[in-house]
Every structure is written in C-alpha cells, then in structure tokens.
Design a protein around this motif. Structure first.
Motif, short mmCIF file in Angstrom:
data_model
loop_
_atom_site.label_atom_id
_atom_site.label_comp_id
_atom_site.label_asym_id
_atom_site.label_seq_id
_atom_site.Cartn_x
_atom_site.Cartn_y
_atom_site.Cartn_z
N PHE A 79 0.77 -1.20 0.11
CA PHE A 79 0.12 0.02 -0.16
C PHE A 79 0.91 1.19 0.05
CE2 PHE A 79 -3.43 -2.81 2.04
CZ PHE A 79 -4.06 -2.65 0.97
N ALA A 80 1.79 1.19 0.88
CA ALA A 80 2.72 2.50 0.93
C ALA A 80 3.25 2.61 -0.50
CB ALA A 80 3.78 2.24 1.89
N LEU A 81 3.76 1.69 -0.96
CA LEU A 81 4.62 1.73 -2.18
C LEU A 81 3.63 2.24 -3.49
CD1 LEU A 81 7.28 0.84 -2.95
CD2 LEU A 81 6.38 -1.14 -3.72
N ALA A 103 -0.05 10.48 3.55
CA ALA A 103 -1.27 9.60 3.09
C ALA A 103 -0.86 8.00 3.44
CB ALA A 103 -1.23 9.81 1.75
N SER A 104 0.49 7.84 3.05
CA SER A 104 1.17 6.16 3.31
C SER A 104 0.95 6.22 4.74
CB SER A 104 2.49 6.11 2.79
OG SER A 104 2.94 5.29 3.34
N TYR A 154 -7.12 16.68 3.68
CA TYR A 154 -6.90 18.13 3.86
C TYR A 154 -5.49 18.30 3.44
CZ TYR A 154 -5.73 22.61 5.95
OH TYR A 154 -5.55 23.82 6.27
N VAL A 155 -4.74 17.48 4.03
CA VAL A 155 -3.11 17.48 3.71
C VAL A 155 -3.03 17.34 2.32
CG1 VAL A 155 -0.75 16.38 4.17
CG2 VAL A 155 -2.67 16.86 6.10
N ARG A 156 -3.41 16.37 1.60
CA ARG A 156 -3.32 15.88 0.08
C ARG A 156 -3.67 17.35 -0.83
NH1 ARG A 156 -5.35 13.48 -3.88
NH2 ARG A 156 -7.68 13.77 -3.30
N ASN A 157 -4.81 17.69 -0.49
CA ASN A 157 -5.24 18.88 -1.18
C ASN A 157 -4.08 20.06 -0.95
OD1 ASN A 157 -7.59 18.02 -2.31
ND2 ASN A 157 -8.72 18.55 -0.65
#
Lengths: 261, 350
Positions: free
Chosen positions: A140-142, A185-186, A248-251
């Motif tokens: 998933f992390a990858l 996210a990871s 929020y962080v992703r945006n």
C-alpha cells in the motif's frame, strides 16, 4: 431508471445503516440490541474508561499501528524512489513480488508466518504482528508513494545537486517536502490497515491481544456488547477524523506541487 | 589549456552510442553553443558535463581538473534546466537563495546579494511569488538567477528559451547575451534552434548522430560549412552534383553538370577532397542572382517577405527548384540565373 435509483438507495442503506446503528445503540440504556430504544445513557462509555484490559489492547494496537506505519512508509519510500529514479534491472519483477502478499489469502499468510516464526525461535508477540503487518502494508505504501514520485519532475532533485547539495541534503530540502503529502497519506493508510487487521494479529499476537482480537474475545459475553459498540463508535469517529485530515493534507500538497513539471 | 577540455567522450544507454567519441574545447568567458536536431546527443553531452550522466569513456577537464569522478554537487558548474525545475515549495527568493546555504551569509548580506541578482535578471519585486504565480519568461529568469548567483565557472543552458513564445524568446536572447557579457562567465548553450545558436554564440559546435560535425564561429559556419549536414541544418541552401577535375592553388576546376564547367577559389573546397571526387556544390539562396544571361529557368513560386523575397526557380535538368532570395525578380516568368563561383562551396558527397 426508477429501479436503478431504488437499487442505489438500497445499496447505500446496506452500506451505512449498520455503521449508524453503532453509535445509536452505544447510547441506548439497555443490554439488548433491539428496538425500541429504551433511553439515553453514557454508562457504556464510562464502562470503557474503567476497562483496563480494553485499554491495554488499545495500547497494543496503537503500538503495532505506529510501528507498522512508520516502518512500511520508510521501506516504501526507499523502494519507490529506487524504481522511479533509477534504471533498474528487474524492477518490475521486484514490484510484483512486493505486491504479492496482497493476493495471498490472509489466513494462509497468517498460518505460514505463525509456523515459520515458531520454527525460527521468534516468540509470538506484538513484534511478530508488526512483521506480518509489514507484508500487507508495504505494498500500500509503495503504491501511494510511487504515484507521488512520478508526479514530480526529477529535474528538481538534479537541480538541488547542481546547486551544491549532496544527496542527503537534497532529500531533506527537496524530496521530503515535495513527498510530504504522499508520506502522510501512506502513514495514515498503513496505520488504518494495521489498526483494524484481525487475522494476522489473531495468529501472531500470542498473549498480547490487539484491539480487534480483544473485541472478538468480548463477543462471548452478551452483557458487554453495548460497550463494544461504544468502542466501535469511538474508533469510527477517530477514523473519519483521520480521513478528513488526510484529504486536507493531500489537497494542500496538490495545490503547491502542480507546477513541478 | 582551454577552460573546458573534452576528449573522446562516449556514452550509450545500452544501444548505439548517443554521444560518440566527442572532443571539444571551450575557452574561458566564451559563449559556446551545441547545436543539433533533437536526438543528436547534445543534451546527454551537457548532462555529462554537469555530472548527471557518467561517461562510458573519455575525459572531461574543467579549469585543469579532471571531472569524471566528481559528483554533480561538487562541480563548478550550474545549469538552467529545460523545464526550469523551479522548486514549487519555495518562493522566488528562496529558490535563488537555495544554492547559497553553505556560504552561511548573514541575513542582510544574503538579501543584498539576492536583490542584486533579481535586478540583473529584472525580476525586482517578485521575490515572494511562487512558481505557479510566474509567467514562462519569469520562470526562465528565476532559473537563470538561481544558477548565476552561485557564480559558477561554467553555466550550462539546456534549451533555455525553448518553452517561450517567439517574441519573448527574441527578447530573452538579447538579454541572455547582455547578461553573459556583464557577468563574464563561460556559457554553454544547448539548442536545436539554429537562429538562436548563431545570434548568441561566439562559437557553435554542430552535432549530428552523437558526433561533432563542425566547430566554428557563426559566420564561418554559415559561409563555410564543412559537410552537407551542417550546410543543410544552418539556413537554406541549394546543392548541385559535381566532379572535381583539377585542384590547383589558383582555383579548383569542377564539372558541375547543368551549371557547366566552373572554377572555384581554392578555400571554397572542403578538406579531404581529391581530384576526380564526386562532390556537392552548395550555394545559399541569397548568392544566386537573377541575370540577363546564364542558366535559363522559370519562376514557380514566389513568397514576398519584405525587403528580401523568396523565389522557387525551376531549371532544366533538375527536379528540385532552385531557391533564390532577392529583392525583386525580373518581369515575366522566364528568367536567367547566375551562380557566382566565389559563392559556391565544394562539400564531400556524404
């Protein structure tokens, strides 16, 4: 058209009603999970606050979750950088092997790991659970991190080297800040995956139960069921908060890095 | 020894060589261009000089020091990337200050230095903008400032003007040349735009298929190309098949087929051609003239460009029309063309 809409509604109801039942019955003043509701109470939550075994299991789950998230993200970061930044022989095959555990049934993975760890002399423990969780979390992390690495111009890292920074400082000043949304996210994804994982934890945890294993154990006692619901409601709230934070962080990151190319 | 000295440099990515035994010398303070079509190896050559690619063989010497084993962050070069590679998480000020961390300048000194650089590239007042708030031309200048502020011995420019529109590109060409004169740093420019290479550089190396075809000042390159590829790549040119009959100091006698028997000045013949060789005679469109007598032809197409106009003239015994550039054509379609021998260049036929 009308039947399709009906289907959609039924689907949504099936998806979300059980989840909504959780908080509703966690405030219901009765040991029995049945309508009509018999009154409002917070005693199940108070019970949780006094339940040290549950708190110990929660502590175990948090420990395993943090360790798994941190380790799998670090391993994923190294692997993702290697396959996106260098021309490597066999990179495709390596990625395939890393992702394979996702397609092996967890029960097989859990059984074989239990046997192997036993034979290797590593006792069943939280550390063993972390090892098991790494197998399913690194893929998933990858995936998350490779997507992020592909999204930014590799010239940026070369520019940093060109401007006099060695590889370590380049990572710290350019790669890490630009990868941060992907790293967050990871971390969240792997933490949540580890936190609610049951099978591997059940087989590998030995005497130290994680929260899902503990909850499963509590189902033998019907009078404790409302308390488990209260616990579930709390976990649900925390998960939703985490997902909102992650988005929020992703945006935040997406706005800043779209011009990287 | 020259400031930049490259000997026998080769590089392949598992296939045929991308850069093939290239040797090159660039003088201190020179504005030098690597010119060639895309895929000719010029960017790979530049990336080896910067240290981003490792040569398979050959040496790179800068200022007397062999660079082959030196990692990019320790080389006395800085690069302006084709994509500009402006750090998206930093503003203009921090982008330009990025490479100055090790100088450990006190804040006011750093600010003075950055502001002076902003003035040089005419970006005053934009220091707090981020990359997405800049136009293409402004980004290009940030990339330039970020590299120049480190005062490199050699500035590498990878198609720096390629992403700009025509008007801006021309303005930036003038500015780039002015900045180079001002800072006195050696510039090495990679471009596929022959106009850009010719107008900016002191000397140009034309590359093709991983090899250097010719290194010369722009005027020489235009007037005395040494092979068909260079002649073809730099501006428009007409080719005629011919055979060398006699080579003497006084002149070179050639049988130029439809152009008849001609005598060229000796320097117009490229090196390595011997008597009896089959050659190509090359002449620029502006050197072909309309005349009262000479080779008879017919104007097929005319393009009016202003002061000089462009004509396609069909002549007997040749399928391709002859390109002629002149102020005006005589009245009527039937014309005569003159090919002054002193403007004909003899090139090896491949």
């Amino acid at each position: 058209m009308k039947s399709l809409r009906l289907y959609a509604l039924a689907y949504l109801a099936f998806l979300y009603l059980p989840v909504l039942v959780l908080p509703v019955f966690s405030f219901n003043n009765s040991e029995f999970i049945a309508f009509p509701l018999s009154g409002f109470t917070i005693r199940w939550y108070q019970g949780l606050a006094a339940d040290t075994a549950m708190q110990h299991a929660l502590g175990n789950s948090l420990k395993v979750g943090f360790a798994t998230a941190l380790l799998s993200t670090m391993l994923g970061l190294a692997a993702a950088r290697a396959v996106t930044r260098y021309r490597l022989k066999g990179a495709g095959a390596a990625l395939g092997f890393i992702s394979l555990p996702l397609f092996i049934p967890d029960i097989v993975l859990a059984l074989s790991l239990m046997l192997l760890l036993g034979a290797g002399g590593l006792p069943l423990s939280l550390a063993a659970v972390v090892l098991g969780h790494l197998l399913i979390c690194v893929p998933f992390a990858l995936t998350v991190l490779i997507a992020r690495f592909e999204g930014f111009d590799r010239n940026l890292e070369e520019a940093s080297a060109d401007l006099g920074e060695d590889p370590l400082m380049t990572f710290w000043r350019v790669t890490f800040p630009l990868m941060l949304p992907g790293i967050v996210a990871s971390l969240l994804l792997t933490f949540i995956t580890s936190f609610d994982e049951f099978l591997l934890a059940f087989f590998l945890s030995g005497t130290e139960a994680t929260l899902p294993v503990y909850i499963w154990g509590q189902l033998r006692f019907p009078e404790r069921l409302p308390m488990v619901l209260a616990l579930g409601a709390l976990i649900l709230t925390a998960s939703v908060a985490l997902v909102i934070l992650a988005e929020y962080v992703r945006n935040l990151g997406a706005q800043k890095t779209t011009v990287g190319a | 020894m020259s400031f930049l000295f490259i000997r026998g440099l080769s590089k392949s990515f598992g296939g045929p060589p991308v850069v093939d035994a290239v040797s090159l010398e660039v003088e201190h303070g020179e504005f030098f261009a690597l010119l060639g079509p895309s895929g000719c190896g010029k960017t790979t050559l530049l990336r080896m000089i910067a240290g981003f690619e490792t040569p398979d063989s050959g040496t790179i010497v800068m200022d007397g020091e062999t660079m082959n084993q030196v990692p990019p962050h320790l080389r006395p070069t800085n690069m302006v990337f084709q994509s500009y590679a402006i750090f998206p998480h930093l503003n203009v000020f921090d982008n330009i200050a990025y490479g100055l961390r090790k100088l450990k300048l006190p804040k006011p000194a750093l600010r003075t230095k950055i502001e002076a650089m902003l003035a040089t590239v005419r970006l005053e007042g934009l220091e707090s903008r981020t990359a997405d708030q800049l136009s293409g031309g402004q980004r290009q200048r940030v990339a330039l400032a970020r590299a120049l502020v480190r005062e490199p011995k050699l500035l590498l420019l990878d198609e720096p003007l390629g992403a700009l529109d025509k008007r801006l590109r021309e303005a930036m060409q003038v500015e780039l040349r002015a900045i180079q004169r001002k800072v006195g740093i050696t510039f090495l420019l990679v471009t596929h735009d022959q106009e850009e290479a010719l107008s900016l550089s002191d000397r140009v190396a034309v590359m093709g298929h991983g090899k250097i075809l010719q290194v010369a000042p722009p005027r020489t390159l235009y007037e005395r190309p040494n092979c068909r590829e260079v002649a073809d790549f730099i501006g428009e040119i007409n080719f005629f098949h011919a055979t060398v009959r006699q080579i003497a100091d006084a002149g070179v006698a050639v049988n130029a087929g439809i152009l008849g028997l001609l005598t060229l000045p000796r320097p117009n013949l490229a090196d390595g051609i011997r008597e009896g060789d089959h050659i190509l005679l090359a002449i620029r469109p502006e050197h072909v003239g309309f005349a009262d007598a000479g080779i008879a032809g017919e104007i097929g197409a005319a393009t009016f460009l202003g002061e000089r106009n462009h004509f396609q003239v069909q002549i007997a015994g040749r399928r391709e029309p002859v390109a002629v550039s002149a102020a005006a054509a005589p009245a009527g379609q039937a014309v005569h063309l003159a090919f002054p021998p002193e403007c004909l260049i003899g090139l090896p036929s491949e």
